[in-house]
Design a protein around this motif. Structure first.
Motif, mmCIF file in Angstrom:
data_model
loop_
_atom_site.group_PDB
_atom_site.id
_atom_site.type_symbol
_atom_site.label_atom_id
_atom_site.label_comp_id
_atom_site.label_asym_id
_atom_site.label_seq_id
_atom_site.Cartn_x
_atom_site.Cartn_y
_atom_site.Cartn_z
ATOM 1 N N GLY A 168 35.715 22.597 14.986
ATOM 2 C CA GLY A 168 35.307 21.605 15.969
ATOM 3 C C GLY A 168 35.512 22.142 17.369
ATOM 4 N N HIS A 196 41.031 32.488 14.636
ATOM 5 C CA HIS A 196 42.093 31.634 14.123
ATOM 6 C C HIS A 196 42.754 32.382 12.969
ATOM 7 C CE1 HIS A 196 39.855 27.774 15.617
ATOM 8 N NE2 HIS A 196 39.411 28.869 16.249
ATOM 9 N N ARG A 234 35.233 32.039 11.644
ATOM 10 C CA ARG A 234 34.940 31.448 12.956
ATOM 11 C C ARG A 234 33.498 31.647 13.414
ATOM 12 N NH1 ARG A 234 36.562 33.221 18.971
ATOM 13 N NH2 ARG A 234 36.228 31.206 19.966
ATOM 14 N N MET A 235 32.910 30.584 13.947
ATOM 15 C CA MET A 235 31.685 30.657 14.731
ATOM 16 C C MET A 235 32.094 30.113 16.095
ATOM 17 S SD MET A 235 27.986 28.924 13.989
ATOM 18 C CE MET A 235 27.634 29.881 12.528
ATOM 19 N N THR A 267 32.880 28.608 19.624
ATOM 20 C CA THR A 267 32.264 27.643 20.541
ATOM 21 C C THR A 267 32.887 27.737 21.928
ATOM 22 O OG1 THR A 267 33.811 25.857 19.985
ATOM 23 C CG2 THR A 267 31.781 25.978 18.690
ATOM 24 N N MET A 285 29.910 25.541 13.685
ATOM 25 C CA MET A 285 30.543 25.340 12.379
ATOM 26 C C MET A 285 31.964 25.883 12.412
ATOM 27 S SD MET A 285 27.859 25.121 9.408
ATOM 28 C CE MET A 285 26.816 26.546 9.325
ATOM 29 N N CYS A 286 32.327 26.782 11.562
ATOM 30 C CA CYS A 286 33.655 27.326 11.271
ATOM 31 C C CYS A 286 34.030 26.836 9.887
ATOM 32 C CB CYS A 286 34.774 26.897 12.219
ATOM 33 S SG CYS A 286 34.882 27.854 13.743
HETATM 34 N N1 LIG Z 1 32.930 26.410 15.318
HETATM 35 C C1 LIG Z 1 34.178 25.995 15.470
HETATM 36 O O1 LIG Z 1 34.638 25.085 14.776
HETATM 37 C C2 LIG Z 1 34.950 26.666 16.588
HETATM 38 C C3 LIG Z 1 36.407 26.313 16.709
HETATM 39 C C4 LIG Z 1 36.953 26.557 18.104
HETATM 40 N N2 LIG Z 1 36.380 25.630 19.060
HETATM 41 C C5 LIG Z 1 36.705 27.989 18.540
HETATM 42 O O2 LIG Z 1 35.828 28.282 19.300
HETATM 43 O O3 LIG Z 1 37.409 28.859 18.103
#
Ligand SMILES: NC(=O)CC[C@H](N)C(=O)O
Length: 295
Positions: free
Chosen positions: A174, A160, A147-148, A150, A1-2
């Protein structure tokens, strides 16, 4: 997510409330990104006094303010918003950021400009918002992200926003699937990276095209041609606020627009508490279309 949230004010009478509104929006996105968070605030007179530039730094050594003051020969103000330190001084933003990079090579510059301040960290986004002093912050534009992870570790540098060009800020929901090959190309051109994060590659790509003279719309169209994967992006500069989604619009986004503001979030619940929301035009941004609002 995020979770993504952003608020671009048109009505100056709302500026004293920017931080409290953004805090409320961010709080609604905690379950989409519980591991870390960050914000960018534009036009805050405490973080970034008028006539001065500011730089946001992670892992700043304790003698950094003195060292920057001695190197530049000007008064340097500082705010400790752990883990972010914000320095401000009456010199051009790029000079201030470059001086910090030279004097503190192990620190990370996470944002710089004439009127943006970037604050980020790990942990519960609600606690971070308090640490940053966000609820009391005024400003004319703000962006937030929960943030989650990935693509890279849960660290403050991997949170972020990625704010790698002057007064720029980019947040992402994403994952970019071809970021490593684009990263290698950018590195071959001399671009230096601070993290292993896929979003940083997008931010460096956009910053490079803006520096080469593209406007934000063009830079985001070029990103759409080059990057594969899933993305909803919110990208801002001092005078612009932009949203773009990948061609299948895999990640959610919702916009509310009215005379007082343009607001964007991953989900409507983050917008529901905004003043006048019931009278706003509310829509889902179309796939593969760049939306830019300017002041
Ligand atoms: N869950 C997300 O949308 C993660 C965003 C990005 N890929 C990160 O890892 O920071």
């Amino acid at each position: 997510m995020c979770g993504i949230v952003g608020l671009h004010l048109r009505d100056a009478s709302l500026e004293p409330r920017l931080g409290s509104l953004l805090t409320g929006m961010l709080g609604q996105m905690v379950d989409r990104g519980p591991d870390s968070a960050g914000v960018a605030v534009y036009g805050n007179p405490v973080f970034s006094p008028a006539g001065e530039s500011s730089v946001s730094v992670l892992d700043a050594p304790s003698d950094l303010v003195t060292a920057v003051r001695d190197a530049l020969g000007v008064t340097v103000g500082a705010l400790d918003l752990a883990p972010t330190t914000v320095l401000h001084a009456p010199v051009p933003a790029t000079l201030l950021a470059d001086t910090v990079r030279t004097l503190a090579p192990t620190a990370t510059v996470i944002g710089f400009g004439d009127d943006v301040t970037v604050l980020k960290g790990t942990g519960d986004p609600r606690d971070l918002a308090e640490t940053f002093g966000l609820p009391a912050a005024s400003g004319r534009q703000g962006v937030g992200h929960t943030r989650m992870a990935t693509e890279s570790a849960v660290t403050a540098a991997g949170s972020h926003p990625f704010a790698v060009g002057p007064d720029q800020c980019l947040v992402h929901n994403g994952s970019f699937s071809n970021h490593l090959s684009i990263k290698r190309e950018l590195e071959d051109e001399g671009v230096v990276f601070d993290s292993e994060n896929d979003t940083e590659v997008g931010a460096r790509f956009v910053a490079k095209h803006l520096a080469e003279g593209a406007d934000l719309e063009k830079a985001l169209r070029l990103l759409g041609e080059r990057f594969d994967g899933f993305y909803t992006l919110l990208v801002s500069t001092s005078d612009s606020f932009a949203v773009v989604r990948d061609p299948i619009a895999c990640k959610p986004a919702i916009v509310a627009e009215c005379d007082a503001y343009v607001a964007m979030a991953s989900e409507f619940r983050a917008l529901a508490g905004l003043p006048g929301i019931t009278d706003a035009r509310i829509f889902e941004p179309e796939p593969d279309r760049v939306y830019v609002w300017r002041r």
